[in-house]
Design a protein around this motif. Sequence first.
Motif, PDB file in Angstrom:
ATOM      1  N   GLU A   1       0.833  -1.210   0.000  1.00  0.00           N
ATOM      2  CA  GLU A   1       0.000   0.000   0.000  1.00  0.00           C
ATOM      3  C   GLU A   1       0.866   1.258   0.000  1.00  0.00           C
ATOM      4  O   GLU A   1       0.547   2.243  -0.676  1.00  0.00           O
ATOM      5  CB  GLU A   1      -0.943   0.013   1.207  1.00  0.00           C
ATOM      6  CG  GLU A   1      -2.016  -1.057   1.176  1.00  0.00           C
ATOM      7  CD  GLU A   1      -1.524  -2.454   1.587  1.00  0.00           C
ATOM      8  OE1 GLU A   1      -0.435  -2.592   2.185  1.00  0.00           O
ATOM      9  OE2 GLU A   1      -2.239  -3.426   1.286  1.00  0.00           O
ATOM     10  N   GLU A   2       1.963   1.233   0.775  1.00  0.00           N
ATOM     11  CA  GLU A   2       2.864   2.392   0.798  1.00  0.00           C
ATOM     12  C   GLU A   2       3.507   2.602  -0.566  1.00  0.00           C
ATOM     13  O   GLU A   2       3.637   3.745  -1.029  1.00  0.00           O
ATOM     14  CB  GLU A   2       3.945   2.211   1.869  1.00  0.00           C
ATOM     15  CG  GLU A   2       3.419   2.321   3.279  1.00  0.00           C
ATOM     16  CD  GLU A   2       4.440   1.895   4.323  1.00  0.00           C
ATOM     17  OE1 GLU A   2       4.518   2.577   5.360  1.00  0.00           O
ATOM     18  OE2 GLU A   2       5.136   0.875   4.114  1.00  0.00           O
TER      19      GLU A   2
ATOM     20  N   ALA B   1       2.258   1.626  -3.505  1.00  0.00           N
ATOM     21  CA  ALA B   1       1.214   2.087  -4.422  1.00  0.00           C
ATOM     22  C   ALA B   1       0.914   3.569  -4.221  1.00  0.00           C
ATOM     23  O   ALA B   1       0.744   4.313  -5.199  1.00  0.00           O
ATOM     24  CB  ALA B   1      -0.059   1.257  -4.223  1.00  0.00           C
ATOM     25  N   LYS B   2       0.890   3.997  -2.971  1.00  0.00           N
ATOM     26  CA  LYS B   2       0.638   5.415  -2.660  1.00  0.00           C
ATOM     27  C   LYS B   2       1.753   6.290  -3.242  1.00  0.00           C
ATOM     28  O   LYS B   2       1.483   7.351  -3.812  1.00  0.00           O
ATOM     29  CB  LYS B   2       0.543   5.600  -1.144  1.00  0.00           C
ATOM     30  CG  LYS B   2       0.262   7.010  -0.722  1.00  0.00           C
ATOM     31  CD  LYS B   2       0.141   7.102   0.799  1.00  0.00           C
ATOM     32  CE  LYS B   2      -0.051   8.538   1.242  1.00  0.00           C
ATOM     33  NZ  LYS B   2      -0.108   8.661   2.706  1.00  0.00           N
ATOM     34  N   GLU B   3       2.996   5.847  -3.105  1.00  0.00           N
ATOM     35  CA  GLU B   3       4.127   6.609  -3.635  1.00  0.00           C
ATOM     36  C   GLU B   3       4.101   6.651  -5.159  1.00  0.00           C
ATOM     37  O   GLU B   3       4.330   7.703  -5.760  1.00  0.00           O
ATOM     38  CB  GLU B   3       5.448   6.020  -3.146  1.00  0.00           C
ATOM     39  CG  GLU B   3       6.663   6.761  -3.627  1.00  0.00           C
ATOM     40  CD  GLU B   3       6.809   8.168  -3.084  1.00  0.00           C
ATOM     41  OE1 GLU B   3       7.630   8.931  -3.634  1.00  0.00           O
ATOM     42  OE2 GLU B   3       6.112   8.528  -2.110  1.00  0.00           O
TER      43      GLU B   3
ATOM     44  N   ARG C   1       1.515   6.436  -7.045  1.00  0.00           N
ATOM     45  CA  ARG C   1       0.414   7.342  -7.416  1.00  0.00           C
ATOM     46  C   ARG C   1       0.855   8.804  -7.274  1.00  0.00           C
ATOM     47  O   ARG C   1       0.592   9.626  -8.149  1.00  0.00           O
ATOM     48  CB  ARG C   1      -0.808   7.054  -6.549  1.00  0.00           C
ATOM     49  CG  ARG C   1      -1.994   7.948  -6.838  1.00  0.00           C
ATOM     50  CD  ARG C   1      -3.241   7.518  -6.034  1.00  0.00           C
ATOM     51  NE  ARG C   1      -4.308   8.474  -6.143  1.00  0.00           N
ATOM     52  CZ  ARG C   1      -5.043   8.713  -7.212  1.00  0.00           C
ATOM     53  NH1 ARG C   1      -4.816   8.030  -8.313  1.00  0.00           N
ATOM     54  NH2 ARG C   1      -6.007   9.610  -7.206  1.00  0.00           N
ATOM     55  N   ALA C   2       1.547   9.113  -6.186  1.00  0.00           N
ATOM     56  CA  ALA C   2       2.011  10.482  -5.955  1.00  0.00           C
ATOM     57  C   ALA C   2       2.996  10.919  -7.051  1.00  0.00           C
ATOM     58  O   ALA C   2       2.924  12.063  -7.537  1.00  0.00           O
ATOM     59  CB  ALA C   2       2.666  10.590  -4.584  1.00  0.00           C
TER      60      ALA C   2
END
Length: 85
Positions: free
Chosen positions: A32-33, A35-37, A39-40
Motif C-alpha cells: 500500500e505504501e 502504491a501510494k508513492e 500514485r504520488a
Amino acid sequence: DRRQRQMCKETVQAQSVLHAVAAAEKISITPEELAKELRAIAIEEDEDPEEFVETLEEEDVENIADQLTMDKTMAFILDSVIYDK
C-alpha cells in the motif's frame, strides 16, 4: 575529481548503513505504501497513475521501493535519537 569521489564514497557508506539498520530492525514498506508513492509520482508528473505504473520497468519500481525503505529507516533512526538538552 577527488571531492566528487569522496562524496560518492560517503553516499555509498550511508546507504550501506541504512540498509543494515533496515535489515536489523526488519523495516520494510507495505504494498500500500508503494502504491501510494507511485500514485504520488504519477500525479506529480501529471500522468494517469495506472498508465504510469504500466510504463515502469521492474527495476524502477524496485528503486522506488528501496528509496521508500531508506526514508522509513531514516525516520526510524531520527525518532530513536535521544536529545540531550
